[in-house]
Write an enzyme that holds these catalytic residues in place. Sequence first.
Site, PDB file in Angstrom:
ATOM      1  N   GLY A  20       0.698  -1.417  -0.077  1.00  0.00           N
ATOM      2  CA  GLY A  20       0.072   0.022   0.099  1.00  0.00           C
ATOM      3  C   GLY A  20       0.756   1.393   0.094  1.00  0.00           C
ATOM      4  O   GLY A  20       0.415   2.373   0.146  1.00  0.00           O
ATOM      5  N   SER A  21       2.056   1.246  -0.233  1.00  0.00           N
ATOM      6  CA  SER A  21       3.088   2.492  -0.282  1.00  0.00           C
ATOM      7  C   SER A  21       2.437   3.276  -1.453  1.00  0.00           C
ATOM      8  O   SER A  21       2.497   4.659  -1.225  1.00  0.00           O
ATOM      9  CB  SER A  21       4.444   2.002  -0.651  1.00  0.00           C
ATOM     10  OG  SER A  21       4.796   1.753  -1.991  1.00  0.00           O
ATOM     11  N   ASN A  22       2.079   2.870  -2.663  1.00  0.00           N
ATOM     12  CA  ASN A  22       1.433   3.894  -3.363  1.00  0.00           C
ATOM     13  C   ASN A  22       0.023   4.645  -2.924  1.00  0.00           C
ATOM     14  O   ASN A  22      -0.067   5.737  -3.042  1.00  0.00           O
ATOM     15  CB  ASN A  22       1.014   3.123  -4.776  1.00  0.00           C
ATOM     16  CG  ASN A  22       2.214   3.088  -5.698  1.00  0.00           C
ATOM     17  OD1 ASN A  22       2.674   4.023  -6.240  1.00  0.00           O
ATOM     18  ND2 ASN A  22       2.753   1.977  -5.762  1.00  0.00           N
ATOM     19  N   ASN A 115      -4.447   2.060 -12.966  1.00  0.00           N
ATOM     20  CA  ASN A 115      -3.488   1.231 -12.694  1.00  0.00           C
ATOM     21  C   ASN A 115      -1.984   1.490 -12.507  1.00  0.00           C
ATOM     22  O   ASN A 115      -1.671   2.657 -13.615  1.00  0.00           O
ATOM     23  CB  ASN A 115      -3.384  -0.338 -13.252  1.00  0.00           C
ATOM     24  CG  ASN A 115      -2.698  -1.208 -12.629  1.00  0.00           C
ATOM     25  OD1 ASN A 115      -2.276  -1.411 -11.386  1.00  0.00           O
ATOM     26  ND2 ASN A 115      -1.862  -1.982 -13.623  1.00  0.00           N
ATOM     27  N   HIS A 117       1.802   0.217 -13.407  1.00  0.00           N
ATOM     28  CA  HIS A 117       2.603  -0.761 -13.384  1.00  0.00           C
ATOM     29  C   HIS A 117       4.156  -0.452 -13.631  1.00  0.00           C
ATOM     30  O   HIS A 117       4.446   0.529 -13.919  1.00  0.00           O
ATOM     31  CB  HIS A 117       2.334  -1.186 -15.193  1.00  0.00           C
ATOM     32  CG  HIS A 117       2.918  -2.646 -15.700  1.00  0.00           C
ATOM     33  ND1 HIS A 117       2.553  -3.875 -15.080  1.00  0.00           N
ATOM     34  CD2 HIS A 117       4.047  -2.728 -16.293  1.00  0.00           C
ATOM     35  CE1 HIS A 117       3.510  -4.620 -15.610  1.00  0.00           C
ATOM     36  NE2 HIS A 117       4.256  -3.961 -16.376  1.00  0.00           N
ATOM     37  N   ASP A 158      -2.859  -4.934 -18.584  1.00  0.00           N
ATOM     38  CA  ASP A 158      -1.816  -3.768 -18.888  1.00  0.00           C
ATOM     39  C   ASP A 158      -2.066  -3.308 -20.401  1.00  0.00           C
ATOM     40  O   ASP A 158      -1.226  -2.833 -20.932  1.00  0.00           O
ATOM     41  CB  ASP A 158      -0.353  -4.304 -18.547  1.00  0.00           C
ATOM     42  CG  ASP A 158      -0.174  -4.916 -17.391  1.00  0.00           C
ATOM     43  OD1 ASP A 158      -0.768  -4.259 -16.377  1.00  0.00           O
ATOM     44  OD2 ASP A 158       0.265  -5.856 -17.229  1.00  0.00           O
ATOM     45  N   GLU A 187       7.125   5.982  -8.953  1.00  0.00           N
ATOM     46  CA  GLU A 187       5.759   5.654  -8.643  1.00  0.00           C
ATOM     47  C   GLU A 187       5.150   6.348  -7.586  1.00  0.00           C
ATOM     48  O   GLU A 187       4.038   7.199  -7.859  1.00  0.00           O
ATOM     49  CB  GLU A 187       5.392   4.099  -8.049  1.00  0.00           C
ATOM     50  CG  GLU A 187       5.833   3.027  -9.342  1.00  0.00           C
ATOM     51  CD  GLU A 187       5.366   1.692  -9.009  1.00  0.00           C
ATOM     52  OE1 GLU A 187       4.576   1.523  -8.157  1.00  0.00           O
ATOM     53  OE2 GLU A 187       6.175   0.672  -9.363  1.00  0.00           O
TER      54      GLU A 187
END
Length: 205
Positions: A20-22, A115, A117, A158, A187
Amino acid sequence: MNLISNMSNLIIGFLASHGGSNMQAIIDACKLGTLHAVPGALVSNNSSSGAMERAKNESVPSYHISSKTHPDPHEHDEAIIRAFCENNVNTIILAGYMRKLNPVVIKAFNGRVLNIHPALLPKFGGEGMWGMNVHKAVIAAGEKVSGPTVHLVDSEYDKGRILAQAKVFVKPDDTPETLAARILEKEHELYPIVLQKIAEGVIRI
Ligand code: GRF
């Protein structure tokens, strides 16, 4: 059914399975005011994920919805839609979500599903291309540059429209782990920037 009308503010629903760092980077940007959005809710298929822990610490409503809690696929998808709707979510962010999202969920949110990637799509994407597999493949191919891609989510892995990418140079002595760590940092910068551009109408989704 179209659940989205008269969009004014971005209210973000997170789907995450692991660290969950993003999600955290996006919440932090909201708190700092560099991103004009509201964290609405987290849905995780992993009750002991770091993402669940972070959501609780940040007082973001969190829901554990998985094939264990909802063995029926239809009920599973309905539960996700309900969790987000209860919190007025209008934009969904996948951040390390290890399940394919059913088109019914994407449709319920009018395709407003993003999303991130960890490679420069369209290269190094598709089924099986997740986690260290991506960085191993990048290094094995002798790529000099990699970096994250933010894209819309559709029914294929993707393949949705690319919204933004950032470059990270691959060093000669990089391991998949060192490369992954530098890309993850990037990111955390890129995702909030893309969301802010969506909030400003600079990127249209
Ligand atoms: C990131 O590397 C992202 O590119 C991929 O999953 C990972 C999620 O990391 N889709 P975190 O859970 O946000 O820390």
